[in-house]
Design a protein around this motif. Structure first.
Motif, short mmCIF file in Angstrom:
data_model
loop_
_atom_site.label_atom_id
_atom_site.label_comp_id
_atom_site.label_asym_id
_atom_site.label_seq_id
_atom_site.Cartn_x
_atom_site.Cartn_y
_atom_site.Cartn_z
N VAL A 1 0.86 -1.18 0.00
CA VAL A 1 0.00 0.00 0.00
C VAL A 1 0.90 1.23 0.00
O VAL A 1 1.90 1.28 0.74
N ALA B 1 -5.34 1.90 4.30
CA ALA B 1 -6.26 1.02 3.59
C ALA B 1 -6.86 -0.01 4.53
O ALA B 1 -6.16 -0.55 5.38
N PHE C 1 -2.58 -3.50 4.49
CA PHE C 1 -4.01 -3.28 4.76
C PHE C 1 -4.34 -3.60 6.21
O PHE C 1 -3.74 -4.49 6.80
N ALA D 1 -4.84 1.65 -3.92
CA ALA D 1 -4.05 1.53 -2.70
C ALA D 1 -2.56 1.44 -3.04
O ALA D 1 -1.72 2.07 -2.38
#
Lengths: 201, 467
Positions: free
Chosen positions: B367, B373, B400, B454
């Motif tokens: 990311v 994210a 994430f 992302a």
């Protein structure tokens, strides 16, 4: 439900199309377990700044529109979420009639359950009325006669006959449907033989 | 007379019709959640009424639940009260509830199909506009207000007037990197946010039948964003296979009877539709919204529109208002728009196939540094499945956040929200002003596109990342 009576009020005009129910009442106010008290949060993000202070030039914050019972708005009013908090907030603020050229279906239905009259008019008539609203003069909405009177002018509007009756008489939907209880029971009997899996037993 | 699928379902549920066409319809399935039900139960109590068919009703708390550690309960007092109120109401009225710590808990429109509660040919309602999701099973499913929730609880019926029939045909095949989210965004762009008002939409055509059950749910889910309360698809073998063996699906001889009934659920060949629109699969590309209505959509290769080019005064004003809110300038390439957050989840795109789509793109990538994210699985069972497949690890390795199930930042009723002017690539369904948090800026995309954004740190073309 309150019976719908003829309204006399200075209308407020909000010249925005696609006003969604998130705009009418943002999600932070959906945490309530009551129907009342939402009026102060109606159009919250347009009415208050980030510090929670009233934004002075927003129409519903200015006199005499802060006492309006009639709201005129752009097309597709009430789109988005099904939240009945939207009509509850309008009602709690004092608005019992909305005038637009179109509504989202769920919002439209929700209005009638709360004694609010949503009137549909052609764009040209909306223009005429919104122009008139600048004069800050009262207009009259008469549901019985399906008529809006402003100055020396009149506009007629259409409305579903049954919905009109429910509003004028303030009928309780559920009580009306419960009168059909024998029909519902009969339907359930047929259902259990025609689609037995529905009852899952 | 020939009939559409909608006509047939309508007719099979008619309890009574008045002279003016106002009808009482029987409701087969009622889903209940904590936000739109407390006032309905209160109404029942005040009038001393019971729930007519508790066994046709299923409840779950989803809007207010935290998606972080749940062992400490709900921090926000009002959210907590609302969830507790649902628990009390369900107990008092004898309704089955998936509590916050039940692994079957999740977004109401994800758990209905997952449990087999959602079934073809049935009328399904819920106090939530995304009830349209269940139409993917060939059911008539739509959102209702709280007064109607009370009406259904008390009578198991609903007062309705018939809508018109609208068919949207999509033929051909999906190109690589294109998903059913792009199909529905393109449809909404084409018909407009009020294009389906007053209609029930039937999605048909070879591309629609080629979609998986979950992909179909994404399409039906966003029907309401095109103004129609319900959107449905003729059920087929994929639907029957999906339902077979689910906990609340029909069993044994009932299964055979159900299958026989379900197999006949289709519009007649010569049925009349009041409105028809056709799209070709080859013309559908990855889409992204730029404005504050789901109809404000362009292809990922597109540029932000210029209000000066609009002849219609309302449209011009609306674009100007959107651009001001979104902090965007006309003519900017959408791919040049930098983002701050990514949200993967919601009843639109929070199912296992969605997570697989995103994981495929994000695998072995990171990311972007300036991006936060998050993945919020649609239900406890989706989360469990994803963890069994190791998807949680793929997401976490790339940076994430892996969360607990719920509605989360789709509507930001819980703690997950955007700050003012924060920009988010989101797999949810609404980009309204303030939807994901006051002043927050939402760009609706597919799960793969969210993953691409992302990685890049700006809106980007998922096709670039296809292996």
């Amino acid at each position: 439900m309150q019976k719908f009576k003829t309204i006399k009020s200075i209308p407020a005009y909000l010249p925005i199309v696609n006003i969604d129910t998130d705009m009418i009442i943002p999600k932070q106010f959906l945490k309530t377990i009551k129907r009342t008290g939402l009026g102060k949060n109606l159009f919250y993000e347009m009415r208050y700044n980030e510090k929670g202070t009233l934004i002075n030039d927003f129409i519903l914050n200015t006199s005499p529109f802060n006492n309006s019972k009639i709201l005129i708005a752009g097309k597709n009013f009430g789109c988005g979420s099904s939240r009945e908090h939207a009509p509850w907030a309008l009602l709690d603020f004092g608005i019992t009639c909305v005038i637009s050229s179109s509504y989202a279906d769920i919002f439209y239905n929700n209005c009638f359950k709360n004694g609010i009259l949503p009137i549909v008019l052609p764009e040209a008539k909306i223009k005429e009325l919104s122009e008139y609203s600048k004069r800050k003069e009262e207009i009259i909405v008469n549901l019985e006669e399906q008529k809006i009177t402003f100055g020396n002018n009149e506009i007629e509007f259409e409305i579903d006959r049954f919905k009109k009756k429910c509003l004028i008489e303030g009928l309780d939907d559920i009580a009306l449907s419960l009168e059909k209880n024998p029909k519902i029971t009969e339907f359930e009997k047929k259902l259990s033989s025609k689609r037995p899996w529905i009852f899952n037993d | 007379m020939s009939k559409t699928l909608y006509d047939k379902i309508w007719d099979d549920h008619l309890v009574h019709t008045q002279d003016d066409g106002t009808s009482l319809l029987y409701v087969d399935r009622h889903l209940v959640h904590e936000v739109t039900s407390p006032q309905a139960f209160e109404g029942l109590r005040n009038s001393n009424r019971k729930v007519r068919q508790p066994n046709l009703t299923l409840a779950v708390a989803d809007h207010n639940v935290p998606t972080s550690d749940r062992s400490k309960g709900i921090y926000d007092e009002e959210s907590k009260l609302q969830v507790e109120t649902l628990e009390k109401n369900c107990e008092e009225f004898g309704i089955k509830l998936f509590g916050m710590n039940d692994k079957r808990q999740g977004i109401v429109h994800i758990i209905g199909p997952e449990q087999g509660f959602t079934q073809p040919g049935s009328i399904i309602v819920c106090g939530d506009s995304h009830t349209a999701t269940h139409g993917a099973f060939g059911s008539l499913a739509f959102g209702i207000g709280t007064s109607e929730v009370e009406h259904v609880l008390a009578t198991q019926t609903l007062v309705q007037k018939k809508s018109k029939n609208f068919r949207i045909k999509v033929d051909g095949k999906l190109s690589i990197g294109v998903t059913s989210k792009d199909v529905i965004l393109q449809i909404i762009g084409k018909i407009g946010t009020a294009g389906g008002t007053g209609y029930v939409i039937e999605y048909a055509g070879s591309l629609i039948s080629s979609l998986s059950v979950e992909q179909r749910m994404t399409i039906c889910n966003m029907t309401i964003e095109g103004g129609a309360r319900a959107g449905l698809i003729e059920p087929d073998q994929k639907i029957f296979d999906y339902l077979n063996g689910r906990p609340m699906a029909p069993k044994k001889e009932n299964w055979d009877k159900a299958l026989d009934y379900w197999s006949k659920l289709k519009s007649d060949n010569d049925a009349d539709f009041d409105k028809e629109v056709t799209l070709e699969g080859k013309d559908i590309v990855p889409m992204v919204t730029w404005g504050t209505s789901p109809q404000d959509v362009i292809s990922i290769d597109g540029r932000i529109p210029n209000p000066e080019n609009e002849a219609d005064e309302d449209r011009k004003n609306s674009i100007e208002r959107s651009l001001k809110y979104m902090g965007l300038k006309p003519g900017t390439a959408i791919k040049d728009v930098k983002i701050d957050k990514v949200f993967i989840g919601s009843c639109t795109n929070g199912r296992i196939e969605d997570l697989r789509d995103a994981a495929k793109i994000i695998k072995n990538k990171k990311v972007a540094q300036h991006v936060y994210a998050m993945v919020v699985p649609g239900s406890g069972l989706v989360k469990q499945q994803a963890e069994q497949e190791g998807l949680d690890k793929v997401f976490k390795d790339s940076g994430f956040d892996w969360r607990e199930p719920g509605c989360s930042m789709c509507l930001a009723m819980n703690a997950d929200k955007l700050k003012p002017e924060e920009r988010c690539a989101s797999t949810s369904n609404r980009n309204f002003e303030g939807r994901q948090g006051r002043g927050g800026r939402t760009h609706l995309v597919s799960p793969g596109m969210a993953a691409a954004a992302a990685i890049s740190g700006s809106l980007d073309d998922v096709r670039k990342f296809q292996n």
